[in-house]
Scaffold this active site. Structure first.
Site, PDB file in Angstrom:
ATOM      1  N   LYS A 106       0.852  -1.282  -0.240  1.00  0.00           N
ATOM      2  CA  LYS A 106       0.207  -0.042   0.665  1.00  0.00           C
ATOM      3  C   LYS A 106       1.227   1.112   0.183  1.00  0.00           C
ATOM      4  O   LYS A 106       1.740   1.211   0.378  1.00  0.00           O
ATOM      5  CB  LYS A 106      -1.015   0.145   1.027  1.00  0.00           C
ATOM      6  CG  LYS A 106      -0.045   0.365   2.481  1.00  0.00           C
ATOM      7  CD  LYS A 106      -0.991  -0.630   3.765  1.00  0.00           C
ATOM      8  CE  LYS A 106       0.214  -0.697   4.967  1.00  0.00           C
ATOM      9  NZ  LYS A 106       0.659  -1.841   4.307  1.00  0.00           N
ATOM     10  N   ARG A 174      11.830   6.718   3.085  1.00  0.00           N
ATOM     11  CA  ARG A 174      10.044   7.968   3.162  1.00  0.00           C
ATOM     12  C   ARG A 174      10.768   8.855   3.161  1.00  0.00           C
ATOM     13  O   ARG A 174       9.238   9.812   3.439  1.00  0.00           O
ATOM     14  CB  ARG A 174       9.707   7.037   4.392  1.00  0.00           C
ATOM     15  CG  ARG A 174       8.932   5.515   3.664  1.00  0.00           C
ATOM     16  CD  ARG A 174       8.192   4.554   5.415  1.00  0.00           C
ATOM     17  NE  ARG A 174      10.300   4.201   5.835  1.00  0.00           N
ATOM     18  CZ  ARG A 174      10.011   3.613   6.752  1.00  0.00           C
ATOM     19  NH1 ARG A 174       8.374   2.990   7.287  1.00  0.00           N
ATOM     20  NH2 ARG A 174      11.270   2.872   7.514  1.00  0.00           N
ATOM     21  N   THR A 264      -0.740  -2.774  14.470  1.00  0.00           N
ATOM     22  CA  THR A 264       0.118  -4.091  13.745  1.00  0.00           C
ATOM     23  C   THR A 264       0.653  -4.562  14.579  1.00  0.00           C
ATOM     24  O   THR A 264       1.687  -4.696  15.107  1.00  0.00           O
ATOM     25  CB  THR A 264       1.533  -2.780  13.458  1.00  0.00           C
ATOM     26  OG1 THR A 264       1.419  -2.169  14.173  1.00  0.00           O
ATOM     27  CG2 THR A 264       1.167  -1.775  11.836  1.00  0.00           C
TER      28      THR A 264
END
Length: 331
Positions: A106, A174, A264
């Site tokens: 994703k 990121r 998670t």
């Protein structure tokens, strides 16, 4: 509707190739794939021969140099794509063109029009293209939806979702906008998908903010306000330079539901759902559930049966794009 894969027996395994040696592949997905009774990890590909060999050696499969080489292997039926978000579109399209089913990290892409096009291509070729949003396959959230539907907290009024993680190393991908980095695509996708999963749609964006930390080229935190057609409001917050928080709260006319460690949880974690009403506090403790294994179950089932709905992935893609387009930038 996709064309189901031929089934020559209940124990037929799906031969999967892994495109890249990302942390999530090594830490979560490859161990789960190796343990899955209906998946065989056929190969791991990397542009770096040494990295491919190291990762393949850890998981008992064949190293492949280059993603194109992996896609040219006719013995590989499906690929898992854990590449940076900005690279998904190119390699998912190439995998579909090579006749492979695809499980992609994703967000599926960083552009909703591209996401639609790839899903259309998969459908036209009779292939499965599935976005790897694992938490929606954890049984706890279905229990939450049933509690809401049964009126455990009265009429639903609001959803508050938070997902934040500690500061990442400065050289983490990121932090690179050219690779699709930033908090919205990395951690914001979880609160957005939670809203899609828990609330009736279509949801609309009523406001958003994206903050950029000092010296950063990407957004490092953000918030969004969504509204459902029946007036339920969703407050979403996310960030990647904060203390770890992973939770949501559903507020109703007579109480609220709280879910911690929402996105998670480890496979051995016994999840809890806390329901607070005027009559007191009830804690529902559920048996542990492995959302990674459940996700792989869903992928294998989709390949076998040809049934997979892209509706939630499309709704998520549209909301992410609208949040980015309408967000008030940091100063």
């Amino acid at each position: 509707m996709v064309t189901p894969a031929p089934n020559h027996g209940e124990r037929q395994v799906l031969r999967v190739g892994v495109m890249g040696c990302a942390e999530i592949a090594r830490r979560r997905m490859l161990p789960a794939m190796r343990a899955h009774p209906l998946i065989e990890v056929a190969a791991v590909a990397s542009r770096d021969a040494a990295k491919a060999a190291e990762t393949a050696g850890l998981f008992g499969c064949r190293p492949v140099v280059g993603y194109d080489t992996l896609l040219a292997d006719d013995t590989v039926q499906a690929v898992y794509v854990p590449l940076p978000a900005a690279l998904h579109a190119r390699w998912v399209e190439a995998a579909l063109a090579a006749g492979k089913h695809v499980l992609a990290e994703k967000p599926l892409t960083t552009d909703p029009a591209c996401t639609r096009e790839l899903l259309d291509q998969a459908r036209a070729r009779g292939l499965v293209l599935m976005e790897n949003v694992m938490f929606v396959h954890h049984g706890r959230h279905e229990v939450v939806r049933r509690l809401v539907a049964d009126g455990a907290i009265g009429e639903l009024r609001a959803l508050h979702v938070t997902f934040t993680i500690p500061r990442l190393p400065d050289d983490d991908i990121r932090h690179q906008p050219e690779l699709g980095g930033g908090s919205l695509f990395d951690v914001g996708v979880y609160p957005v998908r939670a809203a899609v999963h828990l609330l009736p749609g279509p949801l609309e964006v009523r406001g958003a903010v994206l903050e950029r930390g000092p010296g950063r080229r990407v957004d490092t935190a953000g918030a969004a306000l969504l509204r459902s057609p029946d007036g339920v409001v969703a407050h979403l917050t996310f960030g990647m330079e904060d203390a770890y928080r992973s939770r949501y709260e559903l507020s109703g006319s007579t109480g609220r539901i709280l879910v911690d460690r929402a996105f998670t949880p480890p496979a051995d974690h016994a999840p809890q759902i806390v329901v607070e009403t005027r009559d007191g506090i009830r804690t529902h403790t559920l048996p542990p559930d492995d959302q990674v294994a459940n996700t792989l179950d869903a992928f294998v089932a989709a390949v076998r049966t040809g049934h997979l709905s892209p509706a939630d992935s499309l709704a998520q893609a549209d909301l992410l794009a609208t949040i980015r387009q309408t967000a008030v930038p940091s100063r």
